[in-house]
Write an enzyme that holds these catalytic residues in place. Structure first.
Site, PDB file in Angstrom:
ATOM      1  N   GLU A  62     128.588  57.859 -16.672  1.00  0.00           N
ATOM      2  CA  GLU A  62     128.957  56.623 -15.789  1.00  0.00           C
ATOM      3  C   GLU A  62     130.018  57.152 -14.944  1.00  0.00           C
ATOM      4  OE1 GLU A  62     131.512  52.740 -16.382  1.00  0.00           O
ATOM      5  OE2 GLU A  62     131.586  54.161 -17.998  1.00  0.00           O
ATOM      6  N   HIS A  88     132.846  51.069 -18.577  1.00  0.00           N
ATOM      7  CA  HIS A  88     132.328  50.982 -20.139  1.00  0.00           C
ATOM      8  C   HIS A  88     133.117  52.182 -20.813  1.00  0.00           C
ATOM      9  CE1 HIS A  88     129.770  50.132 -23.200  1.00  0.00           C
ATOM     10  NE2 HIS A  88     129.058  51.296 -23.358  1.00  0.00           N
ATOM     11  N   LYS A 128     139.017  50.604 -23.695  1.00  0.00           N
ATOM     12  CA  LYS A 128     138.674  51.041 -25.052  1.00  0.00           C
ATOM     13  C   LYS A 128     139.367  52.142 -25.474  1.00  0.00           C
ATOM     14  CE  LYS A 128     133.734  49.841 -24.464  1.00  0.00           C
ATOM     15  NZ  LYS A 128     133.452  49.567 -23.085  1.00  0.00           N
ATOM     16  N   PHE A 145     122.721  50.611 -26.269  1.00  0.00           N
ATOM     17  CA  PHE A 145     121.888  51.261 -26.885  1.00  0.00           C
ATOM     18  C   PHE A 145     120.763  50.384 -26.618  1.00  0.00           C
ATOM     19  CE2 PHE A 145     124.015  53.355 -30.819  1.00  0.00           C
ATOM     20  CZ  PHE A 145     124.590  54.187 -29.952  1.00  0.00           C
ATOM     21  N   CYS A 184     125.987  46.920 -26.888  1.00  0.00           N
ATOM     22  CA  CYS A 184     127.227  46.920 -26.377  1.00  0.00           C
ATOM     23  C   CYS A 184     127.316  46.223 -24.980  1.00  0.00           C
ATOM     24  CB  CYS A 184     127.565  48.375 -26.122  1.00  0.00           C
ATOM     25  SG  CYS A 184     127.563  49.029 -27.965  1.00  0.00           S
ATOM     26  N   HIS A 227     136.271  50.387 -29.518  1.00  0.00           N
ATOM     27  CA  HIS A 227     134.967  49.994 -28.805  1.00  0.00           C
ATOM     28  C   HIS A 227     134.522  48.826 -29.456  1.00  0.00           C
ATOM     29  CE1 HIS A 227     131.220  49.364 -26.861  1.00  0.00           C
ATOM     30  NE2 HIS A 227     130.611  50.442 -26.965  1.00  0.00           N
TER      31      HIS A 227
END
Length: 413
Positions: A314, A303, A335, A399, A163, A340
């Site tokens: 975050e 994010h 998002k 990830f 991502c 996403h």
């Protein structure tokens, strides 16, 4: 002496709109692009909702023969890449084509093509596999196809960092121009992962929202009742250019790229560490690269995935980096509107960050109804905000513990 780098073009394909203007206007209006999955029968899946791009026809961008040779993520990249290039006013000629590059990332690549060709193999054996299977599905073909269509013969590459791929693609392109290896780069990300294996795989991880009866309310970053992210597809591409190159041709400049940070969590294959040190390091490195103090940042495009751990961690990283100034920041997650976009998220959100600087408008985090006590910043809840924006930080985390951050500034000659 390193060169200044600016943004001169933006292209978008999202669940909200098929171009930059419709996407931007939809974001400011708080328009959700999330709905029931229509591309396959998802009735047996735990998650039956997604941010699907609607009414996209590859034949509006490529001929029928070419369309058969590419996965949809490549077609999205072509659409957004050509829009960004046209938006910039750049032209590729025999004299300059080796100074224009392309760098486009993807987290998944051609999942739809891989699934289709594997099914053909199982039914009919290896002779049934298309000769275009490999070039239709491998990740770097998005950059390859865009470069062919634009005649861009400069640096050509791809990122595949989950991502964070789109953000890394733009950051790497920024550095390529800074050091003089190109005058312009077409950079960002593209993704098409709303497929049975894509949705099934993330469902098996229990990473997705199962708010199937309320799709438009399912992506709810920083909300106490968030239950996972919503997969979206599309592309976000920008044109980066050396400042002197852009000025020489009289280009419209939308923002300046000032800093880029990247880091690794060195912790877990999917989860960020509770202390958020990897995210913190990427953000701090971007600010240091830009020589910008934390208190100079006005807006963070987070994010903000709508998963329990990401949003909490975050937030904690932002608070640690910005200290007392964190309470003065606008922080939002788009998002909540687009879903996403995985490897395309960083490219799209970089473009959104640039438009925020250029327009003085910050898009909202929708569906923020019951704030999580651990998420206590100003997330621009539910309505866009007009405000003074001079510096924007855009975050992307993936990830494997891969992190990226970009620092943009309102352009001042």
């Amino acid at each position: 002496m390193t060169r200044r780098v600016v943004v001169t073009g933006i292209g978008m394909v999202t669940a909200i709109g098929l171009d930059t203007d419709s996407t931007w206007q939809g974001l400011l209006a708080g328009k959700s692009g999330i709905g029931p999955i229509t591309r396959f029968d998802a009735s047996e899946f735990p998650t039956r909702i997604a941010g699907e791009v609607k009414d996209f026809d590859p034949l509006n961008f490529v001929d029928r023969k070419s369309a058969r040779k590419m996965d949809r993520f490549i077609a999205y990249a072509i659409a957004a890449g050509e829009e960004a290039f046209a938006h910039s006013g750049l032209e590729s000629t025999l004299e300059n084509r080796h100074r224009i590059g392309v760098l486009i990332g993807s987290g998944i690549g051609g999942f739809e093509t891989i699934e289709r060709e594997h099914e053909k193999f199982l039914k009919g054996g290896p002779r049934k596999i298309s000769p275009f299977f490999i070039p239709a599905s491998i990740i770097n073909e998005a950059a390859g196809q865009v470069s062919i269509r634009l005649g861009a013969a400069g640096p050509n590459s791809a990122t595949c960092t989950a991502c964070a791929a789109g953000c890394h693609a733009i950051g790497d392109s920024f550095k390529i121009i800074q050091r003089g290896d190109a005058d312009a780069m077409v950079a960002g990300g593209s993704e098409y992962a709303i497929t049975p294996m894509g949705v099934g795989g993330f469902s098996a991880l229990r990473a997705l929202s199962t708010r199937n009866d309320e799709p438009e309310r399912a992506s709810r970053p920083f909300d106490l009742d968030r239950d996972g992210f919503v997969v979206g597809d599309g592309a976000g591409i920008v044109v980066l250019e050396a400042l002197e190159h852009a000025l020489d041709r009289g280009a419209t400049i939308y923002a300046e790229v000032l800093g880029y940070g990247m880091s690794g969590d060195a912790y877990h294959i999917t989860l960020p560490p509770e202390d958020g040190k990897g995210a913190l390091q990427a953000m701090a490195t971007a600010l240091a690269d830009a020589d910008v103090a934390p208190e100079e940042v006005d807006y963070v495009n987070a994010h903000g995935t709508s998963t329990q751990p990401n949003d909490r961690i975050e937030t904690a990283a932002i608070k640690e980096l910005f200290g007392e100034h964190a309470s003065s920041l606008a922080v939002s997650s788009t998002k909540s509107l687009t879903g996403h976009l995985l490897g395309a998220a960083g490219g799209l959100e970089a473009g959104i960050s640039v438009l925020s600087l250029f327009s003085g408008m910050v898009p909202p985090t929708i569906n923020l109804e019951t704030p999580d006590p651990d998420c206590d910043l100003d997330y621009v809840p539910n309505q866009a905000r007009k405000m003074e924006v001079r510096h924007v930080l855009s975050n992307s985390f993936g990830f494997g513990g891969t992190n990226a951050a970009l620092l943009f500034k309102r352009f001042e000659e």
